[in-house]
Enzyme design. Structure first.
Site, mmCIF file in Angstrom:
data_model
loop_
_atom_site.group_PDB
_atom_site.id
_atom_site.type_symbol
_atom_site.label_atom_id
_atom_site.label_comp_id
_atom_site.label_asym_id
_atom_site.label_seq_id
_atom_site.Cartn_x
_atom_site.Cartn_y
_atom_site.Cartn_z
ATOM 1 N N PHE A 309 15.789 -40.582 18.996
ATOM 2 C CA PHE A 309 15.911 -41.341 20.241
ATOM 3 C C PHE A 309 15.147 -42.653 20.090
ATOM 4 O O PHE A 309 13.965 -42.653 19.771
ATOM 5 C CB PHE A 309 15.363 -40.492 21.387
ATOM 6 N N CYS A 310 15.841 -43.779 20.291
ATOM 7 C CA CYS A 310 15.227 -45.108 20.246
ATOM 8 C C CYS A 310 14.540 -45.320 18.889
ATOM 9 O O CYS A 310 15.165 -45.164 17.852
ATOM 10 C CB CYS A 310 14.261 -45.267 21.425
ATOM 11 N N VAL A 311 13.253 -45.663 18.878
ATOM 12 C CA VAL A 311 12.553 -45.885 17.614
ATOM 13 C C VAL A 311 12.546 -44.606 16.788
ATOM 14 O O VAL A 311 12.541 -44.655 15.551
ATOM 15 C CB VAL A 311 11.114 -46.378 17.873
ATOM 16 N N GLY A 313 15.037 -42.712 16.437
ATOM 17 C CA GLY A 313 16.282 -42.764 15.689
ATOM 18 C C GLY A 313 16.189 -43.686 14.488
ATOM 19 O O GLY A 313 16.729 -43.384 13.405
#
Length: 577
Positions: A309-311, A313
């Site tokens: 998720f986000c960073v 990822g």
């Protein structure tokens, strides 16, 4: 009342022109000398030398004419009907108190006219796209801060409340101000009503592994059988993991467990001085890759499924690239939620990033130190200043209100630090130079990185109104990764779009039935179909197809040397920045 004569109108016009010129001059000064670090947004000056400001003459002339026409309209209306307040659809001035006070409402109308004109001037600047974006951002910040609603002397609603409460609202506002100064940030919710592990982050589980960077949580199965391949979630280390586990009814973690996945989650340690030297490589090798290995060991499965998720990822993609370079493929499928791998389109955050800014951060933090969580939180809040800054300044301090309880905003205020070397590497190699998508450009954990080697099925999700990872930036991963891909667009923003449980039956998502992934998101959207409700059900069906057969759910946490250390959510998530 008689109509104003021409001499008076001429004088009024001149006054308006002078006020307009002064406002624009201040806005330009606020941009050209902008120091967002001292302003509370967590950044130093955006460039060493302010740009030269030039305007397209025809745009400037049209804007001046429009301004004068609207200004004279305001003057004429005010002089003709002095007891009538100009109507406003702006929610900052929509309360009845503004309409009941013609002077305050008139001041609001003048402010809104100036704001529209200043933004028009920002659009009229004859400059490259990045310079225009920076000017637009600076003017937006200046205008948000200068709103009459932010000052008790001009805020009719706050004044009315002070009279009605006989000054109690002002006293409460001062108390709120002192409290927020002591805690170090503006309160967005009543934080006293939340406690991690008590009424947020309550999904049952246990910590089964920890090192100096993270704890790994294993969650108790909620089904008699589970899929043989475990499921690992890697949240962003810029925030705490429990955005994925706020309440039972909106917990993505609990949802995954309910669907029969043996679920593991990385809970990042909130860095202190002992971690101030940690690098991007440390987090990839000793956190993400380590977590993958522990999930394999505990489950006994040679492969797992993973989500970033986000960073988180970005870190997951990097870790998979490192493993691929080593000839290892322990992850059968990956999900990327609002994630950058290709940093070509970074949206509003691009206004901060240039060589001088990155060099400044490298000099300040590249060899060690901490990027303070509160600075990062302030930065993201100032991306939406009216909603996430001034709204609470007005409510908390001018009106003396206690913001209502909201779990998401409690999480948003629970900030985390970042190690300086990690942060400096991330800035240069992603936002500034976009090196992750350049085959062989980066060496991470001793391996040349090439994302073209990640030939595994991936599920890529982007939120339509995301201002952190713009939808085009999320979609760009479809052009980078070589395996079988599924892209889904959700409604709303960076968080609300992701945390959208099916039971709520809220928002929409878009899917392209033909599975085609053209070069741009705009082209993809032309062939996509809107579906009501959450994207979670589509993702769940996709993930089940990669999870293997079902086996009996484990009766205990961990396996072998991996014992339950403590109950979820663990110690690390409790630490404050």
């Amino acid at each position: 009342m008689t109509q104003p004569n021409s001499d008076f109108l001429a004088q009024a016009t001149q006054q308006f022109q002078q006020a307009f010129t002064q406002s624009w001059s201040k806005a330009l000064e606020s941009f050209q000398g902008l120091d967002l670090g001292s302003a509370g947004a967590g950044f130093p000056a955006m460039s060493e030398k302010p740009p030269e400001i030039h305007f397209a003459p025809e745009k400037l002339q049209a804007l001046q004419q429009q301004y004068l026409q609207e200004a004279m309209g305001l003057f004429s209306e005010g002089l003709s009907h002095p007891t009538q307040a100009p109507a406003s659809t702006d929610r900052r001035f929509a309360a009845p108190a503004w309409g009941d006070n013609p002077v305050a409402a008139y001041a609001a109308a003048v402010y809104l006219l100036n704001a529209r004109t200043l933004m028009g001037l920002a659009e009229a600047v004859d400059a490259d796209a990045k310079t225009k974006s920076r000017i637009r951002f600076a003017v937006e910040q200046w205008m948000a801060a200068a709103a009459p609603s932010n000052f008790l002397a001009f805020n009719a609603e706050a004044q009315k409340k002070a009279v009605e409460t006989k000054g109690e609202s002002i006293a409460k506002g001062m108390k709120n101000l002192v409290h927020d100064i002591q805690q170090g940030h503006v309160s967005m919710t009543d934080e006293s009503l939340f406690e991690v592990g008590k009424n947020v982050a309550t999904t049952e589980g246990a910590v089964v592994f920890e090192n100096e960077l993270f704890q790994l949580i294993e969650y108790k199965p909620l089904t008699a059988k589970v899929y043989e391949k475990p499921f690992l979630l890697v949240p962003p280390c810029i925030n705490k993991f429990y955005i994925l586990d706020l309440q039972p009814e909106n917990s993505l973690i609990r949802y995954a467990v309910e669907q029969g996945h043996r679920t593991f989650v990385v809970s990042w340690r909130n860095p202190d001085a002992t971690l101030a030297h940690k690098t991007w490589d440390d987090y990839i090798e000793h956190a993400v890759i380590r977590a993958i290995g522990v999930a394999q060991d505990i489950s006994g499965s040679p492969t797992i499924n993973a989500l970033g998720f986000c960073v988180g990822g970005t870190m997951l993609g990097t870790a998979l690239g490192v493993l691929a370079a080593r000839g290892e493929k322990p992850v059968d499928s990956a999900t990327f939620l609002t994630t950058f791998l290709d940093f070509s389109d970074t949206g509003i955050l691009d206004v901060f990033i240039d060589e001088s800014f990155v060099k400044y951060r490298e000099g300040e933090l590249g060899k060690g130190g901490l990027m303070k969580g509160q600075d990062l939180a302030s930065t993201f809040s100032f991306l939406r200043p009216n909603d996430l800054v001034w709204n609470y300044v007005v409510g908390n301090y001018l009106k003396g209100e206690t913001p209502p309880p909201f779990d998401l905003l409690y999480w948003n205020s629970d900030s985390t630090n970042l190690p300086g070397p990690y942060y400096a590497w991330y800035l240069r190699n992603t936002y500034l130079e976009n090196n992750l998508v350049k085959p062989g450009k980066l060496t991470v954990c001793g391996e040349k990185l090439d994302l073209r080697a990640l030939d595994i099925p991936v599920y890529i999700y982007g939120s339509r109104e995301d201002h952190i990872v713009p939808i085009g930036g999320a979609y760009a991963s479809t052009q980078v990764l070589p395996g079988k891909k599924r892209f889904v667009q959700g409604a709303s923003g960076h968080i609300a779009g992701v945390i959208n449980p099916p039971a709520k039956n809220k928002r929409s998502h878009w899917i392209r039935a033909d599975g085609k992934l053209p070069k741009t998101h705009a082209q993809w959207l032309e062939g996509a179909t809107e579906h009501a409700g959450s994207w979670w059900t589509d993702w769940s069906q996709w993930l089940k197809g990669h999870a293997g057969k079902q086996i009996a759910a484990p009766k205990s946490y961990g396996k072998g040397k991996y014992k339950a250390i403590e109950a979820a959510p663990g110690r690390y998530v409790q630490a404050k920045a």
